[in-house]
Write a protein that holds these residues in place. Structure first.
Motif, PDB file in Angstrom:
ATOM      1  N   PHE A  69      -6.587   0.142  -0.224  1.00 42.84           N
ATOM      2  CA  PHE A  69      -5.597   1.053   0.345  1.00 42.84           C
ATOM      3  C   PHE A  69      -6.244   2.365   0.744  1.00 42.84           C
ATOM      4  O   PHE A  69      -6.992   2.954  -0.033  1.00 42.84           O
ATOM      5  CB  PHE A  69      -4.469   1.330  -0.655  1.00 42.84           C
ATOM      6  CG  PHE A  69      -3.634   0.128  -0.949  1.00 42.84           C
ATOM      7  CD1 PHE A  69      -2.648  -0.281  -0.057  1.00 42.84           C
ATOM      8  CD2 PHE A  69      -3.844  -0.619  -2.093  1.00 42.84           C
ATOM      9  CE1 PHE A  69      -1.886  -1.403  -0.316  1.00 42.84           C
ATOM     10  CE2 PHE A  69      -3.085  -1.732  -2.361  1.00 42.84           C
ATOM     11  CZ  PHE A  69      -2.107  -2.133  -1.470  1.00 42.84           C
ATOM     12  N   LYS A  70      -5.959   2.807   1.957  1.00 46.78           N
ATOM     13  CA  LYS A  70      -6.393   4.123   2.422  1.00 46.78           C
ATOM     14  C   LYS A  70      -5.281   5.079   2.016  1.00 46.78           C
ATOM     15  O   LYS A  70      -4.194   5.037   2.590  1.00 46.78           O
ATOM     16  CB  LYS A  70      -6.578   4.124   3.933  1.00 46.78           C
ATOM     17  CG  LYS A  70      -7.654   3.192   4.406  1.00 46.78           C
ATOM     18  CD  LYS A  70      -7.709   3.144   5.909  1.00 46.78           C
ATOM     19  CE  LYS A  70      -8.677   2.052   6.337  1.00 46.78           C
ATOM     20  NZ  LYS A  70      -8.653   1.834   7.766  1.00 46.78           N
ATOM     21  N   VAL A  99       3.462   8.590  -5.035  1.00 47.43           N
ATOM     22  CA  VAL A  99       3.865   7.228  -5.373  1.00 47.43           C
ATOM     23  C   VAL A  99       3.784   6.995  -6.884  1.00 47.43           C
ATOM     24  O   VAL A  99       4.621   6.291  -7.457  1.00 47.43           O
ATOM     25  CB  VAL A  99       3.073   6.179  -4.561  1.00 47.43           C
ATOM     26  CG1 VAL A  99       1.665   6.012  -5.061  1.00 47.43           C
ATOM     27  CG2 VAL A  99       3.792   4.852  -4.529  1.00 47.43           C
ATOM     28  N   ALA A 100       2.816   7.606  -7.545  1.00 43.44           N
ATOM     29  CA  ALA A 100       2.720   7.464  -9.000  1.00 43.44           C
ATOM     30  C   ALA A 100       3.931   8.097  -9.673  1.00 43.44           C
ATOM     31  O   ALA A 100       4.490   7.536 -10.622  1.00 43.44           O
ATOM     32  CB  ALA A 100       1.429   8.088  -9.514  1.00 43.44           C
ATOM     33  N   LEU A 140       0.790   0.218 -12.138  1.00 42.24           N
ATOM     34  CA  LEU A 140      -0.153  -0.085 -11.054  1.00 42.24           C
ATOM     35  C   LEU A 140       0.388  -1.226 -10.186  1.00 42.24           C
ATOM     36  O   LEU A 140       0.338  -1.153  -8.946  1.00 42.24           O
ATOM     37  CB  LEU A 140      -1.533  -0.443 -11.594  1.00 42.24           C
ATOM     38  CG  LEU A 140      -2.576  -0.838 -10.534  1.00 42.24           C
ATOM     39  CD1 LEU A 140      -2.811   0.276  -9.526  1.00 42.24           C
ATOM     40  CD2 LEU A 140      -3.877  -1.262 -11.189  1.00 42.24           C
ATOM     41  N   LEU A 141       0.915  -2.261 -10.806  1.00 42.86           N
ATOM     42  CA  LEU A 141       1.506  -3.353 -10.025  1.00 42.86           C
ATOM     43  C   LEU A 141       2.655  -2.851  -9.160  1.00 42.86           C
ATOM     44  O   LEU A 141       2.782  -3.247  -7.996  1.00 42.86           O
ATOM     45  CB  LEU A 141       2.009  -4.462 -10.957  1.00 42.86           C
ATOM     46  CG  LEU A 141       0.968  -5.423 -11.494  1.00 42.86           C
ATOM     47  CD1 LEU A 141       1.607  -6.377 -12.495  1.00 42.86           C
ATOM     48  CD2 LEU A 141       0.287  -6.194 -10.389  1.00 42.86           C
ATOM     49  N   GLN A 142       3.482  -1.984  -9.710  1.00 41.59           N
ATOM     50  CA  GLN A 142       4.596  -1.435  -8.945  1.00 41.59           C
ATOM     51  C   GLN A 142       4.091  -0.617  -7.756  1.00 41.59           C
ATOM     52  O   GLN A 142       4.651  -0.685  -6.655  1.00 41.59           O
ATOM     53  CB  GLN A 142       5.488  -0.580  -9.839  1.00 41.59           C
ATOM     54  CG  GLN A 142       6.245  -1.394 -10.863  1.00 41.59           C
ATOM     55  CD  GLN A 142       6.947  -0.523 -11.887  1.00 41.59           C
ATOM     56  OE1 GLN A 142       6.568   0.623 -12.130  1.00 41.59           O
ATOM     57  NE2 GLN A 142       7.987  -1.071 -12.513  1.00 41.59           N
ATOM     58  N   LEU A 165       3.029  -0.061  -1.911  1.00 41.54           N
ATOM     59  CA  LEU A 165       2.110   0.294  -0.834  1.00 41.54           C
ATOM     60  C   LEU A 165       1.819  -0.849   0.137  1.00 41.54           C
ATOM     61  O   LEU A 165       1.471  -0.602   1.285  1.00 41.54           O
ATOM     62  CB  LEU A 165       0.791   0.809  -1.405  1.00 41.54           C
ATOM     63  CG  LEU A 165       0.854   2.139  -2.150  1.00 41.54           C
ATOM     64  CD1 LEU A 165      -0.488   2.442  -2.796  1.00 41.54           C
ATOM     65  CD2 LEU A 165       1.274   3.255  -1.206  1.00 41.54           C
ATOM     66  N   GLN A 166       1.938  -2.080  -0.304  1.00 42.03           N
ATOM     67  CA  GLN A 166       1.551  -3.199   0.559  1.00 42.03           C
ATOM     68  C   GLN A 166       2.456  -3.366   1.767  1.00 42.03           C
ATOM     69  O   GLN A 166       2.032  -3.923   2.762  1.00 42.03           O
ATOM     70  CB  GLN A 166       1.508  -4.511  -0.228  1.00 42.03           C
ATOM     71  CG  GLN A 166       0.208  -4.680  -0.933  1.00 42.03           C
ATOM     72  CD  GLN A 166       0.017  -6.081  -1.470  1.00 42.03           C
ATOM     73  OE1 GLN A 166       0.962  -6.808  -1.688  1.00 42.03           O
ATOM     74  NE2 GLN A 166      -1.217  -6.437  -1.691  1.00 42.03           N
ATOM     75  N   GLY A 167       3.649  -2.874   1.704  1.00 50.57           N
ATOM     76  CA  GLY A 167       4.590  -3.085   2.791  1.00 50.57           C
ATOM     77  C   GLY A 167       4.206  -2.470   4.116  1.00 50.57           C
ATOM     78  O   GLY A 167       4.277  -3.116   5.147  1.00 50.57           O
ATOM     79  N   SER A 168       3.741  -1.234   4.140  1.00 54.78           N
ATOM     80  CA  SER A 168       3.668  -0.511   5.400  1.00 54.78           C
ATOM     81  C   SER A 168       2.328  -0.550   6.121  1.00 54.78           C
ATOM     82  O   SER A 168       2.262  -0.934   7.277  1.00 54.78           O
ATOM     83  CB  SER A 168       4.081   0.941   5.165  1.00 54.78           C
ATOM     84  OG  SER A 168       3.257   1.509   4.183  1.00 54.78           O
ATOM     85  N   SER A 169       1.273  -0.146   5.500  1.00 54.79           N
ATOM     86  CA  SER A 169       0.011   0.041   6.232  1.00 54.79           C
ATOM     87  C   SER A 169      -1.092  -0.841   5.663  1.00 54.79           C
ATOM     88  O   SER A 169      -2.083  -0.357   5.169  1.00 54.79           O
ATOM     89  CB  SER A 169      -0.412   1.506   6.147  1.00 54.79           C
ATOM     90  OG  SER A 169      -0.618   1.858   4.793  1.00 54.79           O
TER      91      SER A 169
END
Length: 151
Positions: free
Chosen positions: A41-42, A51-52, A70-72, A77-81
């Motif tokens: 992730f960038k 996000v934390a 961390l999983l949450q 984060l995986q959804g958008s970029s």
């Protein structure tokens, strides 16, 4: 955790364990950013803090992230970029401690992987017999993991 396969959870756990000190049970905010970068992730420091804070476990003090958090965060984060190749290349650069364009067992040890595990990882990924892993070999291995297959 919803949305993750058992293998994806295991993949994230490997990264988590690189940064978590065994007796603590959590990683710091600085290490969280490193873990997320290793996962491809960038992300800016400010975004990591944001996000934390959104998913932080109430039991932990501010700036501490446990495995569930961390999983949450990864899920969020995986959804958008999510650019698979770019994310993997960024992780490669982060692991390439000496900047020579190849990963060695020593590079992985510098990132917190044990010596025997690092040598095993290099042996599995290196197809040319040089004892070094190129970006192309690294991408090939990472694309076979469930973490990168999901998108």
């Amino acid at each position: 955790m919803d949305g993750f396969t058992a293998q994806e959870v295991a993949d994230v756990r490997v990264v988590y364990e690189v940064f978590a000190v065994p007796d603590r049970g959590w990683i710091s905010l600085d290490d969280l950013r490193k873990a997320l970068r290793l996962l491809g992730f960038k992300i800016s420091r400010e975004r990591v803090q944001q996000v934390a804070a959104e998913v932080q476990n109430k039991v932990l003090m501010r700036g501490q992230t446990d495995f569930t958090a961390l999983l949450q965060i990864v899920s969020k984060l995986q959804g958008s970029s999510y650019d698979k190749h770019g994310e993997i290349a960024q992780a490669f650069s982060l692991l390439d401690a000496d900047g020579d364009g190849c990963l060695s067992a020593q590079d992985l040890v510098s990132a917190g992987v044990s010596g025997p595990d690092a040598e095993g990882m290099i042996a599995e990924a290196n197809k040319t017999g040089t004892g070094l892993v190129t970006l192309e070999e690294f991408v090939s291995v990472m694309m076979r993991t469930n973490l990168f297959k999901r998108n």
